[in-house]
Scaffold this motif. Sequence first.
Motif, mmCIF file in Angstrom:
data_model
loop_
_atom_site.group_PDB
_atom_site.id
_atom_site.type_symbol
_atom_site.label_atom_id
_atom_site.label_comp_id
_atom_site.label_asym_id
_atom_site.label_seq_id
_atom_site.Cartn_x
_atom_site.Cartn_y
_atom_site.Cartn_z
ATOM 1 N N ALA A 131 41.788 28.252 49.150
ATOM 2 C CA ALA A 131 40.673 28.899 49.063
ATOM 3 C C ALA A 131 40.718 28.979 47.473
ATOM 4 O O ALA A 131 40.475 30.221 47.199
ATOM 5 C CB ALA A 131 40.767 30.183 49.626
ATOM 6 N N GLY A 133 38.978 27.338 43.649
ATOM 7 C CA GLY A 133 37.487 27.484 42.955
ATOM 8 C C GLY A 133 37.062 26.069 43.490
ATOM 9 O O GLY A 133 35.275 26.307 43.523
ATOM 10 N N ASN A 154 44.364 29.621 54.176
ATOM 11 C CA ASN A 154 44.714 29.692 52.730
ATOM 12 C C ASN A 154 45.719 31.084 52.888
ATOM 13 O O ASN A 154 45.949 31.879 53.596
ATOM 14 C CB ASN A 154 43.985 30.464 51.739
ATOM 15 N N ARG A 155 47.141 30.067 51.673
ATOM 16 C CA ARG A 155 48.412 30.453 52.231
ATOM 17 C C ARG A 155 48.099 32.852 51.997
ATOM 18 O O ARG A 155 48.529 32.941 52.618
ATOM 19 C CB ARG A 155 49.335 30.531 50.420
ATOM 20 N N THR A 156 47.239 32.946 50.981
ATOM 21 C CA THR A 156 46.715 34.509 50.239
ATOM 22 C C THR A 156 45.411 34.630 51.637
ATOM 23 O O THR A 156 44.016 33.681 51.303
ATOM 24 C CB THR A 156 46.030 34.295 49.009
ATOM 25 N N LYS A 159 41.593 35.920 50.172
ATOM 26 C CA LYS A 159 41.388 34.908 49.639
ATOM 27 C C LYS A 159 39.840 33.968 50.758
ATOM 28 O O LYS A 159 38.780 34.152 50.720
ATOM 29 C CB LYS A 159 41.687 34.056 49.117
HETATM 30 P P1 ATR Z 1 41.608 27.017 41.190
HETATM 31 O O1 ATR Z 1 40.684 27.945 41.266
HETATM 32 O O2 ATR Z 1 41.855 26.495 39.637
HETATM 33 O O3 ATR Z 1 41.703 26.136 42.024
HETATM 34 P P2 ATR Z 1 43.385 28.400 42.737
HETATM 35 O O4 ATR Z 1 42.105 29.800 42.424
HETATM 36 O O5 ATR Z 1 45.110 29.201 42.190
HETATM 37 O O6 ATR Z 1 43.490 27.374 41.205
HETATM 38 O O7 ATR Z 1 43.608 27.846 43.628
HETATM 39 C C1 ATR Z 1 44.107 27.140 44.363
HETATM 40 C C2 ATR Z 1 44.356 27.008 45.770
HETATM 41 O O8 ATR Z 1 46.408 26.360 46.271
HETATM 42 C C3 ATR Z 1 45.142 27.892 46.299
HETATM 43 O O9 ATR Z 1 43.801 27.843 47.945
HETATM 44 C C4 ATR Z 1 46.073 28.587 46.604
HETATM 45 O O10 ATR Z 1 46.528 29.906 47.094
HETATM 46 P P3 ATR Z 1 46.425 30.867 47.012
HETATM 47 O O11 ATR Z 1 45.329 31.220 47.286
HETATM 48 O O12 ATR Z 1 47.588 31.382 48.324
HETATM 49 O O13 ATR Z 1 46.900 31.580 45.874
HETATM 50 C C5 ATR Z 1 46.378 27.009 46.901
HETATM 51 N N1 ATR Z 1 48.382 27.029 46.326
HETATM 52 C C6 ATR Z 1 48.657 26.416 45.201
HETATM 53 N N2 ATR Z 1 50.259 26.341 44.508
HETATM 54 C C7 ATR Z 1 49.942 26.432 46.702
HETATM 55 C C8 ATR Z 1 52.165 26.924 47.292
HETATM 56 N N3 ATR Z 1 52.587 26.713 46.618
HETATM 57 N N4 ATR Z 1 51.988 27.157 48.554
HETATM 58 C C9 ATR Z 1 50.357 26.938 49.346
HETATM 59 N N5 ATR Z 1 49.332 26.736 49.143
HETATM 60 C C10 ATR Z 1 49.287 26.978 47.338
#
Ligand code: ATR
Length: 277
Positions: A131, A133, A154-156, A159
């Motif tokens: 979830a 950018g 999504n992990r979080t 979002k």
């Molecule tokens: P951007 O907006 O630049 O794409 P971001 O908002 O940091 O970057 O999004 C990265 C995505 O990768 C998010 O869905 C993030 O999950 P979270 O919303 O939980 O942070 C996911 N992501 C990054 N590292 C992760 C990890 N180690 N395990 C699971 N999901 C991860």
Amino acid sequence: MKKYLVIGNPIDHSLSPRLHNYWFKENNIDAVYEKKQIKESDIEGIISEMRNGKIDGINVTVPFKKSVLPFLDEVQIPKKTQSVNTIFIEKDNFTGSNKLIGRNTDILGFKFSLEHIKYSVEGKKIFVLGAGGVTPSIIYALEEMKPSNIMLSNRTKEKAKDLKKLFPQLEIVEWGDTKNFDMIINTTSLGLKENDKISIDYDQIGSEKLFYDVIYNPKKTNFLLEAEKRGHQIENGKMMFAYQAQAAFSVFTMAPDVLEGLKPEVNKKVIELLEND
Ligand code: ATR
């Protein structure tokens, strides 16, 4: 000579200069395209350079596609995507000043990448991971292609829920749960690092699915390698990248009051260009 720029952080990996400079040359356009790593606080300054005519066009990449929005005069994007990756100049007819306009070519990039592999989303079950950018642009494009449903994990979870507010049809799935799908799309940044693994149960997934990763460097993330091992179709983000660039090039080469500029081909030569590291 016209000047174009891609801004982001990190930016080293960006193939945009290579592609746009190739197309400028092919079309005998006197222009140069460079990359620049910036901080959030640099955005305003760069945008004002554009306003002053020192830069003719900008592509925006991670993580600034949302943060550029307040600095623009107009955005021509589906509001739900909250994402601009292409900024161009239009002369204001009344004041003669430069008007900065933002567009989102990721949506078209994603759509054309599926057309390129002749994959039809219509009636299919889609599972989106992440979830971040780029995710809303992908969901927006998917909805236009009429899938039977779109699941999102999504992990979080918060979002994911925020995205559901924008796209009410989304079905939220717990992170780590594996669902029945026809196509799964990784929109997370997991896979950029060699040891990154996505926790889905690959053995619980039937056969002949499409695994799509927005990441194109590395060419095959663990997600795609695991899928390939099990005989699924795989696709990385390279064609999406190429087609978003094609759409951006078209915007950059628009003549005043004309809706579309040049549309260079995404052909074998272009694909080779993107493959040579
Ligand atoms: P951007 O907006 O630049 O794409 P971001 O908002 O940091 O970057 O999004 C990265 C995505 O990768 C998010 O869905 C993030 O999950 P979270 O919303 O939980 O942070 C996911 N992501 C990054 N590292 C992760 C990890 N180690 N395990 C699971 N999901 C991860």
